[in-house]
Design a protein around this motif. Structure first.
Motif, PDB file in Angstrom:
ATOM      1  N   PRO A 120       0.831  -1.206   0.000  1.00 19.55           N
ATOM      2  CA  PRO A 120       0.000   0.000   0.000  1.00 19.55           C
ATOM      3  C   PRO A 120       0.867   1.259   0.000  1.00 19.55           C
ATOM      4  CG  PRO A 120      -0.016  -1.033   2.162  1.00 19.55           C
ATOM      5  CD  PRO A 120       0.728  -1.955   1.243  1.00 19.55           C
ATOM      6  N   SER A 121       0.351   2.299  -0.616  1.00 22.97           N
ATOM      7  CA  SER A 121       1.105   3.554  -0.655  1.00 22.97           C
ATOM      8  C   SER A 121       1.093   4.198   0.727  1.00 22.97           C
ATOM      9  CB  SER A 121       0.480   4.505  -1.677  1.00 22.97           C
ATOM     10  OG  SER A 121      -0.755   4.997  -1.186  1.00 22.97           O
ATOM     11  N   GLN A 122       2.082   5.046   0.947  1.00 21.15           N
ATOM     12  CA  GLN A 122       2.181   5.765   2.225  1.00 21.15           C
ATOM     13  C   GLN A 122       0.932   6.619   2.442  1.00 21.15           C
ATOM     14  OE1 GLN A 122       4.678   4.805   3.996  1.00 21.15           O
ATOM     15  NE2 GLN A 122       4.137   6.032   5.773  1.00 21.15           N
ATOM     16  N   ASN A 123       0.437   7.186   1.373  1.00 16.53           N
ATOM     17  CA  ASN A 123      -0.761   8.021   1.463  1.00 16.53           C
ATOM     18  C   ASN A 123      -1.972   7.202   1.924  1.00 16.53           C
ATOM     19  OD1 ASN A 123      -2.046  10.538   1.181  1.00 16.53           O
ATOM     20  ND2 ASN A 123      -2.896   9.909  -0.794  1.00 16.53           N
ATOM     21  N   ASP A 124      -2.146   5.970   1.367  1.00 14.67           N
ATOM     22  CA  ASP A 124      -3.253   5.103   1.777  1.00 14.67           C
ATOM     23  C   ASP A 124      -3.150   4.751   3.261  1.00 14.67           C
ATOM     24  OD1 ASP A 124      -4.371   5.104  -0.719  1.00 14.67           O
ATOM     25  OD2 ASP A 124      -3.623   3.127  -1.302  1.00 14.67           O
ATOM     26  N   LEU A 125      -1.914   4.460   3.690  1.00 12.09           N
ATOM     27  CA  LEU A 125      -1.720   4.119   5.102  1.00 12.09           C
ATOM     28  C   LEU A 125      -2.028   5.312   6.012  1.00 12.09           C
ATOM     29  CD1 LEU A 125       1.523   1.924   4.971  1.00 12.09           C
ATOM     30  CD2 LEU A 125      -0.809   1.172   5.416  1.00 12.09           C
ATOM     31  N   LEU A 126      -1.585   6.513   5.598  1.00 12.00           N
ATOM     32  CA  LEU A 126      -1.855   7.706   6.402  1.00 12.00           C
ATOM     33  C   LEU A 126      -3.356   7.981   6.490  1.00 12.00           C
ATOM     34  CD1 LEU A 126       1.000  10.104   5.230  1.00 12.00           C
ATOM     35  CD2 LEU A 126       0.701   9.101   7.502  1.00 12.00           C
ATOM     36  N   MET A 127      -4.060   7.800   5.368  1.00 10.87           N
ATOM     37  CA  MET A 127      -5.506   8.022   5.387  1.00 10.87           C
ATOM     38  C   MET A 127      -6.210   7.007   6.289  1.00 10.87           C
ATOM     39  SD  MET A 127      -6.230   9.049   1.396  1.00 10.87           S
ATOM     40  CE  MET A 127      -7.979   8.818   1.552  1.00 10.87           C
ATOM     41  N   ALA A 128      -5.805   5.740   6.193  1.00 12.09           N
ATOM     42  CA  ALA A 128      -6.415   4.708   7.034  1.00 12.09           C
ATOM     43  C   ALA A 128      -6.124   4.969   8.506  1.00 12.09           C
ATOM     44  CB  ALA A 128      -5.915   3.326   6.619  1.00 12.09           C
ATOM     45  N   LYS A 129      -4.885   5.419   8.806  1.00 15.84           N
ATOM     46  CA  LYS A 129      -4.513   5.728  10.201  1.00 15.84           C
ATOM     47  C   LYS A 129      -5.314   6.926  10.692  1.00 15.84           C
ATOM     48  CE  LYS A 129      -1.827   5.282  13.865  1.00 15.84           C
ATOM     49  NZ  LYS A 129      -2.678   5.767  14.938  1.00 15.84           N
ATOM     50  N   SER A 130      -5.520   7.891   9.825  1.00 17.65           N
ATOM     51  CA  SER A 130      -6.324   9.057  10.187  1.00 17.65           C
ATOM     52  C   SER A 130      -7.755   8.653  10.508  1.00 17.65           C
ATOM     53  CB  SER A 130      -6.297  10.064   9.023  1.00 17.65           C
ATOM     54  OG  SER A 130      -7.201  11.103   9.264  1.00 17.65           O
ATOM     55  N   ASP A 131      -8.314   7.732   9.723  1.00 20.11           N
ATOM     56  CA  ASP A 131      -9.663   7.238  10.005  1.00 20.11           C
ATOM     57  C   ASP A 131      -9.724   6.543  11.364  1.00 20.11           C
ATOM     58  OD1 ASP A 131     -10.546   8.205   7.579  1.00 20.11           O
ATOM     59  OD2 ASP A 131     -10.455   6.253   6.553  1.00 20.11           O
ATOM     60  N   GLN A 142     -13.953  -0.108  15.395  1.00 21.45           N
ATOM     61  CA  GLN A 142     -13.540  -1.460  15.007  1.00 21.45           C
ATOM     62  C   GLN A 142     -13.423  -1.584  13.482  1.00 21.45           C
ATOM     63  OE1 GLN A 142     -16.373  -4.069  16.871  1.00 21.45           O
ATOM     64  NE2 GLN A 142     -15.704  -3.536  18.932  1.00 21.45           N
ATOM     65  N   LYS A 143     -14.360  -0.944  12.792  1.00 19.88           N
ATOM     66  CA  LYS A 143     -14.330  -0.982  11.324  1.00 19.88           C
ATOM     67  C   LYS A 143     -13.099  -0.256  10.779  1.00 19.88           C
ATOM     68  CE  LYS A 143     -17.184   0.351   7.371  1.00 19.88           C
ATOM     69  NZ  LYS A 143     -18.420   1.034   6.965  1.00 19.88           N
ATOM     70  N   ALA A 144     -12.800   0.920  11.302  1.00 16.76           N
ATOM     71  CA  ALA A 144     -11.634   1.687  10.855  1.00 16.76           C
ATOM     72  C   ALA A 144     -10.339   0.945  11.168  1.00 16.76           C
ATOM     73  CB  ALA A 144     -11.631   3.069  11.510  1.00 16.76           C
ATOM     74  N   LEU A 145     -10.278   0.329  12.341  1.00 17.55           N
ATOM     75  CA  LEU A 145      -9.084  -0.426  12.735  1.00 17.55           C
ATOM     76  C   LEU A 145      -8.892  -1.638  11.824  1.00 17.55           C
ATOM     77  CD1 LEU A 145      -6.802  -0.446  14.804  1.00 17.55           C
ATOM     78  CD2 LEU A 145      -8.254  -1.851  16.283  1.00 17.55           C
ATOM     79  N   ALA A 146      -9.995  -2.322  11.492  1.00 19.83           N
ATOM     80  CA  ALA A 146      -9.906  -3.493  10.602  1.00 19.83           C
ATOM     81  C   ALA A 146      -9.432  -3.067   9.213  1.00 19.83           C
ATOM     82  CB  ALA A 146     -11.264  -4.184  10.518  1.00 19.83           C
ATOM     83  N   ALA A 147      -9.914  -1.923   8.724  1.00 19.65           N
ATOM     84  CA  ALA A 147      -9.489  -1.439   7.399  1.00 19.65           C
ATOM     85  C   ALA A 147      -8.004  -1.088   7.409  1.00 19.65           C
ATOM     86  CB  ALA A 147     -10.322  -0.227   6.997  1.00 19.65           C
ATOM     87  N   TYR A 148      -7.544  -0.473   8.483  1.00 22.04           N
ATOM     88  CA  TYR A 148      -6.129  -0.118   8.599  1.00 22.04           C
ATOM     89  C   TYR A 148      -5.262  -1.384   8.626  1.00 22.04           C
ATOM     90  CZ  TYR A 148      -1.788   1.688  10.601  1.00 22.04           C
ATOM     91  OH  TYR A 148      -0.467   1.999  10.834  1.00 22.04           O
ATOM     92  N   ASN A 149      -5.680  -2.358   9.425  1.00 25.62           N
ATOM     93  CA  ASN A 149      -4.916  -3.612   9.524  1.00 25.62           C
ATOM     94  C   ASN A 149      -4.912  -4.370   8.198  1.00 25.62           C
ATOM     95  OD1 ASN A 149      -4.127  -3.256  12.191  1.00 25.62           O
ATOM     96  ND2 ASN A 149      -5.973  -4.206  12.994  1.00 25.62           N
ATOM     97  N   ALA A 150      -6.023  -4.284   7.458  1.00 25.42           N
ATOM     98  CA  ALA A 150      -6.096  -4.960   6.158  1.00 25.42           C
ATOM     99  C   ALA A 150      -5.115  -4.331   5.175  1.00 25.42           C
ATOM    100  CB  ALA A 150      -7.516  -4.904   5.609  1.00 25.42           C
ATOM    101  N   LYS A 151      -4.920  -3.004   5.285  1.00 25.29           N
ATOM    102  CA  LYS A 151      -3.947  -2.342   4.395  1.00 25.29           C
ATOM    103  C   LYS A 151      -2.520  -2.718   4.787  1.00 25.29           C
ATOM    104  CE  LYS A 151      -6.540   1.518   2.619  1.00 25.29           C
ATOM    105  NZ  LYS A 151      -6.738   0.928   1.329  1.00 25.29           N
ATOM    106  N   LEU A 152      -2.274  -2.830   6.102  1.00 23.22           N
ATOM    107  CA  LEU A 152      -0.934  -3.194   6.560  1.00 23.22           C
ATOM    108  C   LEU A 152      -0.604  -4.644   6.236  1.00 23.22           C
ATOM    109  CD1 LEU A 152      -0.432  -1.597  10.098  1.00 23.22           C
ATOM    110  CD2 LEU A 152       0.820  -1.097   8.004  1.00 23.22           C
ATOM    111  N   ASN A 153      -1.542  -5.533   6.493  1.00 19.74           N
ATOM    112  CA  ASN A 153      -1.307  -6.970   6.317  1.00 19.74           C
ATOM    113  C   ASN A 153      -2.511  -7.610   5.632  1.00 19.74           C
ATOM    114  OD1 ASN A 153       1.187  -7.047   7.840  1.00 19.74           O
ATOM    115  ND2 ASN A 153      -0.082  -6.709   9.643  1.00 19.74           N
ATOM    116  N   PRO A 154      -2.571  -7.565   4.298  1.00 18.70           N
ATOM    117  CA  PRO A 154      -3.704  -8.182   3.616  1.00 18.70           C
ATOM    118  C   PRO A 154      -3.727  -9.686   3.851  1.00 18.70           C
ATOM    119  CG  PRO A 154      -2.030  -7.506   2.029  1.00 18.70           C
ATOM    120  CD  PRO A 154      -1.608  -6.985   3.375  1.00 18.70           C
TER     121      PRO A 154
END
Length: 201
Positions: free
Chosen positions: A47-58, A101-113
């Motif tokens: 994942p791009s750094q931008n995607d990770l930052l957006m997911a972390k922001s969520d 929980q939903k935002a955390l799951a999306a972030y974790n999915a981007k980090l470790n699909p």
């Protein structure tokens, strides 16, 4: 019936022509599908750094909303309040917890699909590539089937034309119809004279 048979021939021939010579627009669309599927797979793997930052922001926003909802819930007595289930603070806390929980799951999915996500994305790439290959080089079986459809439609058209030709009654000589002894649309029994023709010359 003959018009429908001719339309079937035209449609079958168009399908065969499309298999043999796909339109540039169809090929371009298939290539775009392959590129899109490959990009989605690559984004899943790294994942791009931008995607990770957006997911972390969520995740951070959802956590802040959860903390606010928890504070509101605690302020009115929390679980010790006998009316807590009927109050909006209870519903807000539950919704904020689900959003977090939903935002955390999306972030974790981007980090470790997961393996299934990777396999699904890979399958999408392979399907898009197969579709493109089929457009560019159709299989002999597809070509044979399309040609068989053209031949079958042509035979049906020829049969419809022959049936139409056989439905016309022709006199063995030039003349004038002198009488007609049947009603339009009725069946004429075999061996019965139903019309007369006279050579008036």
């Amino acid at each position: 019936q003959l018009a429908q048979a001719q339309a079937n021939v035209t449609a079958a021939q168009a399908k065969l022509d499309q298999l043999q010579n796909p339109s540039p627009a169809d090929v371009a669309a298939a290539q775009a599908q392959v590129a899109s599927a490959e990009a989605a797979l690559a984004a899943l793997k790294t994942p791009s750094q931008n995607d990770l930052l957006m997911a972390k922001s969520d995740v951070d926003k959802a956590k802040a909303a959860l903390d606010r909802a928890q504070a509101d819930y605690d302020r009115i007595g929390g679980a010790t309040n006998p009316m807590i289930g009927a109050l909006p603070q209870s519903v807000n806390l539950q919704q904020a917890s689900l959003d977090y929980q939903k935002a955390l799951a999306a972030y974790n999915a981007k980090l470790n699909p997961t393996d299934s996500q990777l396999k699904q994305a890979q399958a999408t790439v392979e399907q898009a590539q197969a579709q493109l290959a089929k457009l560019q080089i159709p299989s002999p079986n597809d070509l044979k089937a399309a040609q068989a459809s053209v031949d079958q439609a042509g035979a049906a058209r020829d049969l419809a034309k022959a049936n139409l030709d056989n439905a016309v009654i022709r006199a063995p000589f030039d003349g004038m119809v002198t009488h007609v002894d049947f009603d339009l649309g009725s069946f004429a029994p075999a061996g019965r004279t139903i019309l007369g023709v006279a050579d008036i010359s």
